[in-house]
Enzyme design. Structure first.
Site, PDB file in Angstrom:
ATOM      1  N   ASP A  24       0.606  -0.828   0.055  1.00  0.00           N
ATOM      2  CA  ASP A  24      -0.074   0.099   0.193  1.00  0.00           C
ATOM      3  C   ASP A  24       0.867   1.215  -0.326  1.00  0.00           C
ATOM      4  OD1 ASP A  24      -1.666   2.416   0.950  1.00  0.00           O
ATOM      5  OD2 ASP A  24      -2.457   1.124   2.159  1.00  0.00           O
ATOM      6  N   HIS A 139      -4.504  12.715  14.150  1.00  0.00           N
ATOM      7  CA  HIS A 139      -5.547  12.318  13.080  1.00  0.00           C
ATOM      8  C   HIS A 139      -6.834  11.030  13.109  1.00  0.00           C
ATOM      9  CE1 HIS A 139      -2.812  14.454  10.612  1.00  0.00           C
ATOM     10  NE2 HIS A 139      -2.315  12.891  10.198  1.00  0.00           N
ATOM     11  N   ASP A 176       3.660  18.547  14.182  1.00  0.00           N
ATOM     12  CA  ASP A 176       3.644  17.652  12.528  1.00  0.00           C
ATOM     13  C   ASP A 176       3.397  18.703  11.880  1.00  0.00           C
ATOM     14  OD1 ASP A 176       3.413  14.088  12.627  1.00  0.00           O
ATOM     15  OD2 ASP A 176       2.465  15.853  11.294  1.00  0.00           O
ATOM     16  N   HIS A 178       1.346  17.747   9.427  1.00  0.00           N
ATOM     17  CA  HIS A 178       0.128  17.178   9.099  1.00  0.00           C
ATOM     18  C   HIS A 178      -0.923  17.539   9.652  1.00  0.00           C
ATOM     19  CE1 HIS A 178       2.187  13.813   6.794  1.00  0.00           C
ATOM     20  NE2 HIS A 178       1.156  13.895   6.217  1.00  0.00           N
ATOM     21  N   ASP A 269       7.349  15.190  10.910  1.00  0.00           N
ATOM     22  CA  ASP A 269       7.845  15.334   9.303  1.00  0.00           C
ATOM     23  C   ASP A 269       7.717  16.443   8.526  1.00  0.00           C
ATOM     24  OD1 ASP A 269       5.146  15.431  10.951  1.00  0.00           O
ATOM     25  OD2 ASP A 269       4.489  13.300   9.880  1.00  0.00           O
ATOM     26  N   TYR A 309       9.420  10.748   8.634  1.00  0.00           N
ATOM     27  CA  TYR A 309       8.823   9.501   8.126  1.00  0.00           C
ATOM     28  C   TYR A 309      10.803   9.267   7.129  1.00  0.00           C
ATOM     29  CZ  TYR A 309       4.624   9.415   9.338  1.00  0.00           C
ATOM     30  OH  TYR A 309       3.194   9.573   9.870  1.00  0.00           O
TER      31      TYR A 309
HETATM   32  N1  Q9C Z   1      -4.125   9.928  -0.755  1.00  0.00           N
HETATM   33  C1  Q9C Z   1       1.063  11.134  10.212  1.00  0.00           C
HETATM   34  O1  Q9C Z   1       2.224  12.026  10.180  1.00  0.00           O
HETATM   35  N2  Q9C Z   1      -1.764  10.352   3.446  1.00  0.00           N
HETATM   36  N3  Q9C Z   1       0.581  10.660   9.619  1.00  0.00           N
HETATM   37  C2  Q9C Z   1      -2.405  10.421   2.984  1.00  0.00           C
HETATM   38  C3  Q9C Z   1      -4.096   9.503   0.978  1.00  0.00           C
HETATM   39  C4  Q9C Z   1      -1.279  10.104   5.174  1.00  0.00           C
HETATM   40  C5  Q9C Z   1       0.219  11.087   8.423  1.00  0.00           C
HETATM   41  C6  Q9C Z   1      -2.850  10.453   1.702  1.00  0.00           C
HETATM   42  C7  Q9C Z   1      -0.660  10.979   5.427  1.00  0.00           C
HETATM   43  C8  Q9C Z   1      -0.854  10.529   7.646  1.00  0.00           C
HETATM   44  C9  Q9C Z   1       0.776  10.861  12.065  1.00  0.00           C
HETATM   45 ZN    ZN Z   2       2.637  13.770  10.003  1.00  0.00          ZN
END
Ligand code: Q9C
Ligand code: ZN
Length: 658
Positions: A24, A139, A176, A178, A269, A309
């Site tokens: 994935d 999230h 973070d 995000h 990140d 990451y």
């Molecule tokens: N097209 C944290 O850094 N990306 N989560 C999804 C979907 C998900 C990041 C992209 C990134 C999650 C904890």
């Molecule tokens: Zn993140």
């Protein structure tokens, strides 16, 4: 009452068993090595052995239900016995999540680890700490897994701290890259939790692409004003952008909010090299962010891992954070210090959006703001070859030198008197002859110069990090100290003078920047580009100096990037002890924490307070936060307008044509 000391570290290898079992491309960056490599790096830097290692536990069902629905808990629980095909199907019900048969167990450990950290800090077993956990949490929502998160560790911790310790004000800082939309949803109506998040947004192009991630989502109902979103509309944001947001948005709000506990949703990140964030902030910046947050809530700071990451960038940044929690000197930040236009726009927008809710923003003039979100010039690109290979700058723990005795702290390293005497009077005379000869006729001046130079030498040779020199003539001592430092090879020395001080002109202009805090306008100094008068008289009611330090002094200081800071306290100081404490504490982020204090005043309380600030005591010596008066707010605005071309970290609005 003894003050809590020590740093907790919470980690358990079992949390590396949660892993992706199928292919994935969305989820394959959330790997077990994120945890193990961070821990290995902590061991390599000998940081693990300096921490108090606290064991993990499972979070209880009751604790998880503080935030999540029982339906969500039951679904998660049911995955323990599923085969791969079933796990894949359940995972598909969520946006970016994967289940492994041990995911539920790991998520309960992640919750429990976070609560163990809260307990260690709240019980006074330690002062602060970090929990290395997987899966992450911010999230995750009441009824849904999302973005690699199953249970919202930090949100549960905040609710737990409210229930178990009766806390009324908790600050969550989500650095973070995000948006922790899960955390926002959980607390958006709750005025007891101030949630701050910055996040890659790109005008809603970037995941999770929500309108409610923008700066105008300020909270709902009673929670209005207690949700602060700082959207990054470009990639490539760096150290100066992050620090500008701390100076001009987060820190003033945080000091006004006055939290009893700070929890960090600590995703790395947002650091350089990260494939998700595409930002440029180096590991050192996290030391600075951590150092600032350590000044809140009497030092009660819980750092909880979220994303990150790029394994090297992640582990270096984790080490920077833990080192800072342990009280080590803060490393210098390299590179030009100027926020980019897009960052300044975001800062301006969030300040305007929050103006109705915060006293510190009360007198801001935001009438000129048009629709800024359509502007998009001055683009900064992410570095395609980010250098994360540099080694962390590991420095010895903070040591403070002083020549005066009984200044109230056992941590102080006393410079023995014979050391002072080694510097013979004739030697000092010879040293200062030619430039300050007429000023050093008196014996007591010579003696105090000798002690000051003994301390300064220890700082320059890195035997100590900072020091305090008593001087009957601070102006003379400082002049000699500056000359000596520049001769030693320092390129930039920041001098902050407090009180009436006759500033002795020096010939090393450019290598010295003077900020002079005094009650009355001083005459004849304004010609130099490196002399900044700050006419400020502290409010009698409490400490209103926060706005000047955060909104002016720190931005100038960070723009300048000194290799040494000299803070001199002369007669007739216009600041109280709490203001001076604040100054010393926050300026420790500069010059690898090298500070020489020169104090003319013999007041024992002042000496003790300075000593405590220099050894990193997080006693609440700031006094109560007082927002700036209209007059003071205007003063800062005028200074900012006057100096922001030269000292770019002052920029927090685009009105004046940056
Ligand atoms: N097209 C944290 O850094 N990306 N989560 C999804 C979907 C998900 C990041 C992209 C990134 C999650 C904890
Ligand atoms: Zn993140």
């Amino acid at each position: 009452l003894a003050m809590a000391s020590g740093t907790a570290l919470i980690y358990d290898e079992e949390m590396t068993t949660h892993k992706l079992l199928w292919s994935d491309p969305v989820c394959d960056i959330e790997v077990p090595e994120r945890l193990s490599s961070s821990y290995e790096q902590l061991k390599r830097y000998h940081l693990v052995e300096r921490c108090v290692c606290v064991p993990v536990r499972e979070g209880s069902e009751e604790e998880i239900l503080l935030v999540h629905s029982s339906e969500h808990l039951e679904v998660a629980k049911s995955t323990q016995t599923m085969n791969e095909e079933q796990l894949k199907r359940v995972s598909g019900n969520y946006d970016a999540f994967f289940f492994h048969p041990n995911t539920y167990r790991c998520a309960r450990l992640a919750v429990g680890a976070t609560l163990q950290l809260v307990d260690a800090v709240m019980s006074g077993k330690v002062c602060n700490g970090m929990a290395l956990v997987r899966p992450p949490g911010h999230h995750s929502q009441r009824n849904a897994a999302n973005g690699f998160c199953l249970f919202n560790n930090v949100a549960i911790a905040a609710e737990y701290a409210k229930v178990k310790y009766g806390l009324k004000r908790i600050l969550i800082v989500d650095w973070d890259v995000h948006h922790g939309q899960g955390t926002q949803y959980i607390f958006e109506e709750d005025p007891s939790v101030l949630y701050f998040s910055w996040h890659r947004y790109e005008h809603q192009e970037f995941w999770p692409s929500l309108t409610e991630s923008d700066y105008d989502a300020v909270g709902l109902g009673k929670g209005k004003g207690f949700n602060i979103n700082l959207p990054w509309n470009k990639v490539g944001m760096g150290n100066s952008d992050y620090l500008a947001v701390f100076f001009h948005v987060l820190l003033p709000a945080a000091f006004e909010f006055d939290p009893e506990l700070v929890i960090v949703s600590s995703g790395y990140d947002s650091g350089i090299g990260d494939p998700e964030g595409q930002m440029n902030a180096t590991p050192e910046v996290f030391a600075h962010l951590t150092h600032f947050l350590m000044q809140l809530a009497n030092g009660k700071l819980c750092v909880v891992l979220e994303g990150g990451y790029h394994l090297k960038s992640l582990s270096e940044s984790v080490c920077m954070t833990v080192k800072t929690l342990l009280g080590d000197p803060v490393p210098q930040i390299t590179g030009e210090m100027a926020p980019c236009l897009s960052a300044v726009e975001s800062i301006q927008n969030v300040r305007a959006a929050h103006k109705p809710y915060w006293k510190w923003l009360m007198y801001e003039d935001t009438s000129f703001i048009q629709n800024l979100s359509t502007k998009s010039h001055l683009l900064k690109k992410a570095d395609p070859n980010p250098s994360t290979e540099h080694e962390s700058k590991i420095m010895p723990p903070i040591k403070t030198a002083t020549t005066s005795d009984s200044k109230g702290s056992a941590h102080l390293l006393h410079v023995p008197v014979h050391l002072v005497k080694e510097l013979d009077k004739t030697e000092i005379k010879a040293f200062v002859s030619g430039f300050y000869a007429d000023l050093v006729k008196e014996d007591k001046t010579l003696l105090s110069l000798g002690s000051m130079l003994a301390i300064l030498d220890k700082i320059l040779k890195k035997e100590v990090c900072n020091g305090i020199a008593e001087s009957p003539t601070a102006a003379v001592s400082v002049a000699v100290a500056l000359r000596h430092s520049v001769r030693f090879g320092f390129q930039r020395v920041l001098c902050v003078f407090v009180g009436d001080m006759q500033i002795i002109p020096n010939t090393d202009d450019g290598k010295i920047l003077v900020i002079h805090i005094c009650e009355k306008e001083q005459s004849g100094k304004t010609s130099s580009k490196h002399y900044i008068p700050l006419n400020w008289k502290e409010d009698a009611e409490g400490n209103d100096f926060f706005s000047a330090v955060l909104g002016f002094i720190l931005p100038v200081a960070y723009s300048y990037r000194p290799d040494l800071t000299v803070i001199a306290i002369g007669p007739n100081r216009s600041l109280g002890i709490s203001g001076i404490f604040l100054l010393f504490t926050l300026l420790q982020g500069l010059a690898e924490s090298r500070i020489l204090a020169v104090i003319e005043d013999k007041e024992i309380n002042l000496m003790q307070s300075v000593a405590q600030a220099l050894v990193g005591a997080s006693t609440p010596n700031f006094g109560t936060y007082v927002p700036p008066s209209q007059e003071k707010a205007n003063k800062i605005k005028i200074l900012r307008d006057q100096f922001q071309q030269q000292w770019k970290m002052l920029q927090c609005s685009v009105k004046d044509g940056i």
